[in-house]
Design a protein around this motif. Structure first.
Motif, PDB file in Angstrom:
ATOM      1  N   THR A 197      77.895  60.128  28.659  1.00 31.54           N
ATOM      2  CA  THR A 197      76.643  60.625  28.103  1.00 31.54           C
ATOM      3  C   THR A 197      75.956  59.435  27.441  1.00 31.54           C
ATOM      4  O   THR A 197      76.630  58.600  26.826  1.00 31.54           O
ATOM      5  N   HIS A 241      74.574  66.311  26.593  1.00 29.23           N
ATOM      6  CA  HIS A 241      73.717  65.734  27.633  1.00 29.23           C
ATOM      7  C   HIS A 241      73.047  64.480  27.068  1.00 29.23           C
ATOM      8  O   HIS A 241      73.039  64.245  25.858  1.00 29.23           O
ATOM      9  N   ASP A 242      72.473  63.686  27.928  1.00 22.47           N
ATOM     10  CA  ASP A 242      71.729  62.505  27.496  1.00 22.47           C
ATOM     11  C   ASP A 242      70.524  62.935  26.656  1.00 22.47           C
ATOM     12  O   ASP A 242      69.907  63.979  26.919  1.00 22.47           O
TER      13      ASP A 242
END
Length: 497
Positions: free
Chosen positions: A450, A486-487
């Motif tokens: 991530t 998540h990013d």
């Protein structure tokens, strides 16, 4: 000063089951901890309780019972055994000595929660520092630019550089340490890390690495996925590490970062007088470099031409704290005056310039295949000089790797095979490891990683930046194992950098 200047600039980059695990009782017999060397962290206090030792590892992991070399290791042990999770191996990048890096992290305010959770473990990579070193018997002139090529104004400049680096490669392979050179690589350094983990009696190791240390961490967790705990990669190289395409990315990094410095100079026009707008400052940079190429500023112990201006500017774009120093240097050179000596240029570091630069050459040249044709570099320099006028003709210039024998091992291919236990952090405007490099690493790691990006400039996010949004997930991940799902992107910090 010529050597000191180069070092100040430089300071401002498959076997999966070689070593069986050991128990804690066994490890206590293998490592004998004691006082660290006096020069372990020049200019930075050594934290109370930090200890050092030396570990014997195989020179050639294909022959583990053969010749051994020394790896210097440091430990800052957790003082909270009830909260201790394990070991956190740390690396500052470079490749450079990392024995004193735990002291640097403490000085940078590594959170107490991290210090309580881990024994923080530093080490000097093989070939460098207090580990078994290598040498290319470099002259003072050969050390001047460190491992960064000078800016080439023409194809003739590339040809001259080619002759110079061919001689460096010849010296490396005729030196007294030439037998070590084939085995000085990132992959073998990662294997050394696993030897450290084993000697410490740990089933797994967590890791925090920056710059070249991101490549080292990615290679480690590729070779030893089952022994990797929590892996943090800060300011990321591409998955191929410090190779020729990565060097050419410096040019994009400088284009991304210089506007921050230009805005700083424009905002402080009364103090520096180098331009009222960022555009004027950028024009001044080109004018100053061209003028210094025609008439360098000569000091008793240094010569400042356009190539040196570009090199120092590249290095001092790494952090906001360096901007006033770089501004004073530009101001002095604009007035045709020798600039003040760069701060923090310790004599002990300068004395180790040969083995530091030599060790870096060995690692980067063994890690990947470099073009061997001078014409290839001449064409790339011509393209990048136009595409990236600030630094392109330096980043595309030739290195000794063009004349290096093939390494005995193919490069390690970073992949997404392994647990989802990697957290990447990255500034948007990093001169040395630009966003494009991090995006390539992110793609290579795939589902394992991530990535958190920060709308900041400079080289280094965690602790060395001021973006709380980007710092928070690193501390949280190291101490709790909770990683962003998540990013995501962090906006700029309130205080401009």
């Amino acid at each position: 000063m010529r050597k000191t200047l180069a070092l100040a600039v430089a300071a401002a980059t498959v076997v999966t089951a070689l070593v069986p695990g050991t128990s804690q009782a066994e490890s206590s017999n293998e490592l004998k901890w004691g006082a660290c060397p006096a020069d372990v962290s020049p200019g930075i206090p050594v934290p109370p309780g930090m200890q050092c030792t030396t570990l014997k590892v195989p020179l050639d992991y294909r022959n583990p019972s053969g010749r051994k070399i020394d790896i210097a290791v440091s430990r800052l042990a957790s003082k909270k055994p009830d909260q201790r999770r394990g070991v956190l191996l740390v690396n500052p990048g470079g490749p450079s000595a990392g024995l004193g890096y735990p002291a640097t992290l403490v000085a940078a305010k590594l959170p107490q929660s991290v210090l309580d959770s881990y024994d923080v473990i530093g080490f000097d990579p093989r070939g460098i520092g207090h580990s078994t070193p290598v040498t290319c018997d470099l002259t003072a002139e050969q050390q001047l630019y460190g491992n960064i090529p000078p800016y080439a104004k023409s194809a003739a400049d590339v040809a001259k550089r080619a002759a110079d680096v061919q001689q460096i490669a010849k010296q490396c392979w005729s030196s007294k340490t030439s037998a070590l050179l084939p085995h000085i690589s990132t992959a073998n350094t990662a294997r050394d890390m696993d030897q450290i983990r084993s000697a410490l009696g740990e089933a797994k190791a967590s890791y925090l690495g920056a710059s070249w240390g991101t490549h080292l961490g990615a290679v480690y967790t590729t070779l030893f996925p089952e022994r990797s705990d929590r892996i943090v990669l800060d300011s990321n190289l591409p998955p191929g590490g410090w190779d020729y395409p990565s060097e050419r990315l410096w040019s994009q990094g400088v284009e991304d970062r210089l506007p921050d410095f230009a805005a700083y100079l424009a905002a402080n026009f009364r103090e520096y007088g180098l331009g009222r707008t960022p555009a004027q400052v950028t024009t001044k940079y080109h004018q100053l470099a061209a003028r210094l190429d025609k008439k360098p500023v000569v000091a008793p112990d240094a010569t400042y031409d356009g190539a040196m201006l570009r090199l120092i500017t590249f290095a001092y774009l790494y952090g906001a704290a360096q901007m006033p120093v770089l501004a004073e240097l530009w101001k002095s050179l604009d007035a045709n005056q020798p600039p003040p000596p760069p701060p923090g240029s310790a004599t002990s570091v300068a004395e180790g310039a040969d083995q530091l630069i030599s060790g870096r050459y060995a690692i980067i040249c063994n890690d990947s295949r470099w073009p061997t044709s001078v014409q290839t570099y001449q064409r790339a320099v011509a393209v990048d000089r136009v595409r990236y006028p600030l630094f392109g003709a330096a980043g595309a210039n030739i290195q000794p790797c063009a004349y290096w024998p093939d390494a005995p091992e193919a490069p390690v291919r970073v992949s997404d095979n392994g647990p989802a236990n990697v957290l990447m952090v990255q500034n948007l405007r990093d001169p040395a490891t630009p966003l494009a490099a991090a995006q390539q690493m992110r793609q290579a790691l795939g589902r394992r990683a991530t990535m958190v990006t920060a709308d900041e400039g400079g080289h280094g996010v965690y602790l060395f930046g001021r973006n709380r949004c980007a710092n928070y997930p690193v501390t949280t991940f190291l101490t709790t194992g909770v990683r962003p799902a998540h990013d995501y992107a962090c906006s700029a910090a309130a205080a401009p950098r």
